[in-house]
Motif scaffolding. Structure first.
Motif, PDB file in Angstrom:
ATOM      1  N   PRO A  36     -59.008  28.122 145.132  1.00 32.47           N
ATOM      2  CA  PRO A  36     -59.089  29.409 145.419  1.00 32.47           C
ATOM      3  C   PRO A  36     -58.381  30.470 144.588  1.00 32.47           C
ATOM      4  CG  PRO A  36     -58.461  28.327 147.529  1.00 32.47           C
ATOM      5  CD  PRO A  36     -58.520  27.443 146.387  1.00 32.47           C
ATOM      6  N   ASP A  37     -57.453  30.106 144.083  1.00 37.14           N
ATOM      7  CA  ASP A  37     -56.761  31.194 142.991  1.00 37.14           C
ATOM      8  C   ASP A  37     -57.289  30.763 141.708  1.00 37.14           C
ATOM      9  OD1 ASP A  37     -55.816  28.253 142.847  1.00 37.14           O
ATOM     10  OD2 ASP A  37     -53.732  28.983 142.268  1.00 37.14           O
ATOM     11  N   ARG A  38     -58.344  30.324 141.656  1.00 35.40           N
ATOM     12  CA  ARG A  38     -58.737  30.217 140.277  1.00 35.40           C
ATOM     13  C   ARG A  38     -59.987  30.944 140.081  1.00 35.40           C
ATOM     14  NH1 ARG A  38     -56.865  25.633 136.339  1.00 35.40           N
ATOM     15  NH2 ARG A  38     -55.119  24.858 137.605  1.00 35.40           N
ATOM     16  N   LEU A  39     -60.074  32.146 139.413  1.00 31.21           N
ATOM     17  CA  LEU A  39     -61.328  32.884 139.127  1.00 31.21           C
ATOM     18  C   LEU A  39     -61.718  33.083 137.755  1.00 31.21           C
ATOM     19  CD1 LEU A  39     -59.880  35.686 141.821  1.00 31.21           C
ATOM     20  CD2 LEU A  39     -61.142  33.584 142.259  1.00 31.21           C
ATOM     21  N   TYR A  40     -62.741  33.101 137.565  1.00 27.79           N
ATOM     22  CA  TYR A  40     -63.479  33.325 136.199  1.00 27.79           C
ATOM     23  C   TYR A  40     -64.386  34.327 135.946  1.00 27.79           C
ATOM     24  CZ  TYR A  40     -61.583  28.385 136.299  1.00 27.79           C
ATOM     25  OH  TYR A  40     -60.890  27.364 136.392  1.00 27.79           O
ATOM     26  N   ALA A  41     -64.518  34.708 134.699  1.00 28.77           N
ATOM     27  CA  ALA A  41     -65.333  35.782 134.329  1.00 28.77           C
ATOM     28  C   ALA A  41     -65.491  35.383 132.683  1.00 28.77           C
ATOM     29  CB  ALA A  41     -64.749  37.053 134.474  1.00 28.77           C
ATOM     30  N   THR A  42     -66.701  35.849 132.310  1.00 28.11           N
ATOM     31  CA  THR A  42     -66.970  35.552 130.654  1.00 28.11           C
ATOM     32  C   THR A  42     -67.794  37.004 130.294  1.00 28.11           C
ATOM     33  OG1 THR A  42     -69.364  34.788 131.444  1.00 28.11           O
ATOM     34  CG2 THR A  42     -67.541  33.222 131.288  1.00 28.11           C
ATOM     35  N   PHE A  43     -67.454  36.963 128.961  1.00 32.81           N
ATOM     36  CA  PHE A  43     -68.023  38.492 128.244  1.00 32.81           C
ATOM     37  C   PHE A  43     -68.115  37.418 126.786  1.00 32.81           C
ATOM     38  CE2 PHE A  43     -63.435  38.680 127.578  1.00 32.81           C
ATOM     39  CZ  PHE A  43     -63.459  39.084 126.182  1.00 32.81           C
ATOM     40  N   ASP A  44     -68.967  38.333 126.119  1.00 30.78           N
ATOM     41  CA  ASP A  44     -69.209  38.147 124.460  1.00 30.78           C
ATOM     42  C   ASP A  44     -69.398  39.402 123.861  1.00 30.78           C
ATOM     43  OD1 ASP A  44     -71.988  38.945 124.736  1.00 30.78           O
ATOM     44  OD2 ASP A  44     -72.700  36.793 125.203  1.00 30.78           O
ATOM     45  N   THR A  45     -69.385  39.290 122.504  1.00 35.24           N
ATOM     46  CA  THR A  45     -69.690  40.353 121.569  1.00 35.24           C
ATOM     47  C   THR A  45     -70.742  40.026 120.851  1.00 35.24           C
ATOM     48  OG1 THR A  45     -68.130  39.673 119.943  1.00 35.24           O
ATOM     49  CG2 THR A  45     -67.192  41.207 121.645  1.00 35.24           C
ATOM     50  N   GLY A 104     -61.072  43.806 137.634  1.00 33.17           N
ATOM     51  CA  GLY A 104     -59.816  43.946 138.158  1.00 33.17           C
ATOM     52  C   GLY A 104     -59.884  44.010 139.624  1.00 33.17           C
ATOM     53  N   ARG A 105     -60.755  45.281 140.160  1.00 28.84           N
ATOM     54  CA  ARG A 105     -60.887  45.609 141.517  1.00 28.84           C
ATOM     55  C   ARG A 105     -61.375  44.291 142.350  1.00 28.84           C
ATOM     56  NH1 ARG A 105     -62.937  50.111 139.101  1.00 28.84           N
ATOM     57  NH2 ARG A 105     -65.157  49.218 139.620  1.00 28.84           N
ATOM     58  N   THR A 106     -62.639  43.684 141.735  1.00 24.61           N
ATOM     59  CA  THR A 106     -63.164  42.411 142.357  1.00 24.61           C
ATOM     60  C   THR A 106     -62.034  41.423 142.623  1.00 24.61           C
ATOM     61  OG1 THR A 106     -65.127  42.877 141.350  1.00 24.61           O
ATOM     62  CG2 THR A 106     -64.908  40.583 142.366  1.00 24.61           C
ATOM     63  N   VAL A 107     -61.151  41.153 141.602  1.00 18.24           N
ATOM     64  CA  VAL A 107     -60.179  40.171 141.821  1.00 18.24           C
ATOM     65  C   VAL A 107     -59.059  40.616 142.788  1.00 18.24           C
ATOM     66  CG1 VAL A 107     -58.136  38.842 140.603  1.00 18.24           C
ATOM     67  CG2 VAL A 107     -60.483  39.027 139.467  1.00 18.24           C
ATOM     68  N   ALA A 108     -58.675  41.606 142.924  1.00 11.06           N
ATOM     69  CA  ALA A 108     -57.940  42.231 143.961  1.00 11.06           C
ATOM     70  C   ALA A 108     -58.300  42.036 145.139  1.00 11.06           C
ATOM     71  CB  ALA A 108     -57.454  43.503 143.446  1.00 11.06           C
ATOM     72  N   ASP A 109     -59.730  42.337 145.293  1.00 17.92           N
ATOM     73  CA  ASP A 109     -60.307  42.204 146.626  1.00 17.92           C
ATOM     74  C   ASP A 109     -60.592  40.909 147.185  1.00 17.92           C
ATOM     75  OD1 ASP A 109     -60.971  44.907 146.809  1.00 17.92           O
ATOM     76  OD2 ASP A 109     -62.837  44.723 146.201  1.00 17.92           O
ATOM     77  N   VAL A 110     -60.579  39.801 146.195  1.00 17.24           N
ATOM     78  CA  VAL A 110     -60.485  38.360 146.528  1.00 17.24           C
ATOM     79  C   VAL A 110     -59.445  37.955 147.105  1.00 17.24           C
ATOM     80  CG1 VAL A 110     -61.071  36.086 145.604  1.00 17.24           C
ATOM     81  CG2 VAL A 110     -62.685  37.765 144.975  1.00 17.24           C
ATOM     82  N   TRP A 111     -58.356  38.421 146.196  1.00 16.60           N
ATOM     83  CA  TRP A 111     -57.018  37.848 146.708  1.00 16.60           C
ATOM     84  C   TRP A 111     -56.516  38.785 147.811  1.00 16.60           C
ATOM     85  CZ3 TRP A 111     -54.646  38.063 140.833  1.00 16.60           C
ATOM     86  CH2 TRP A 111     -55.018  37.027 140.425  1.00 16.60           C
ATOM     87  N   ALA A 112     -56.988  39.838 148.249  1.00 16.78           N
ATOM     88  CA  ALA A 112     -56.568  40.460 149.453  1.00 16.78           C
ATOM     89  C   ALA A 112     -56.961  39.807 150.542  1.00 16.78           C
ATOM     90  CB  ALA A 112     -56.813  42.018 149.453  1.00 16.78           C
ATOM     91  N   ARG A 113     -58.233  39.030 150.543  1.00 14.45           N
ATOM     92  CA  ARG A 113     -58.530  38.523 151.853  1.00 14.45           C
ATOM     93  C   ARG A 113     -57.774  37.487 152.344  1.00 14.45           C
ATOM     94  NH1 ARG A 113     -64.253  37.372 148.634  1.00 14.45           N
ATOM     95  NH2 ARG A 113     -64.722  39.555 148.279  1.00 14.45           N
TER      96      ARG A 113
END
Length: 114
Positions: A36-45, A104-113
């Motif tokens: 649960p403490d591992r969260l991922y996001a991907t982006f490219d240029t 950042g908001r999404t990660v904070a929401d996940v960790w706040a649950r």
């Protein structure tokens, strides 16, 4: 997500000395079982001169992470650069900042649950 052989072929075509750097495909394969403490996001240029090409270098890794049972917390995103080495095109910096704020908001929401 290139394979090791594809990367080696590209190096040979450019007369680069071979290296065995880990690609994202191999990196995803080495990740331990999801926690649960591992969260991922991907982006490219992407370079603006080839903006019309379909596909995204970030979506493949996003799918690979999900298939391997890992949790991505925000959809993959592509940001446009003016040339191979940058910089971001004028409006992309604000779009990238908005994506990062949302991440950042999404990660904070996940960790706040609980």
């Amino acid at each position: 997500m290139s394979r090791p052989g594809t990367r080696r072929d590209a190096q040979e075509r450019r007369d680069e000395p071979p290296h065995d750097r880990t690609g994202i495909r191999e990196w995803v394969d080495t990740l331990p079982a999801d926690r649960p403490d591992r969260l991922y996001a991907t982006f490219d240029t992407r370079v603006t001169s080839v903006r019309h090409l379909p596909g995204s270098a970030a979506r493949g890794p996003e799918r690979a992470l999900r298939r391997a049972g890992h949790r991505t917390v925000i959809h993959a995103e592509s940001f446009y650069v003016s040339d191979v080495e940058g910089p971001l095109v004028p409006d992309e910096e604000s779009r990238a900042r908005e994506w990062c704020d949302r991440l950042g908001r999404t990660v904070a929401d996940v960790w706040a649950r609980p």
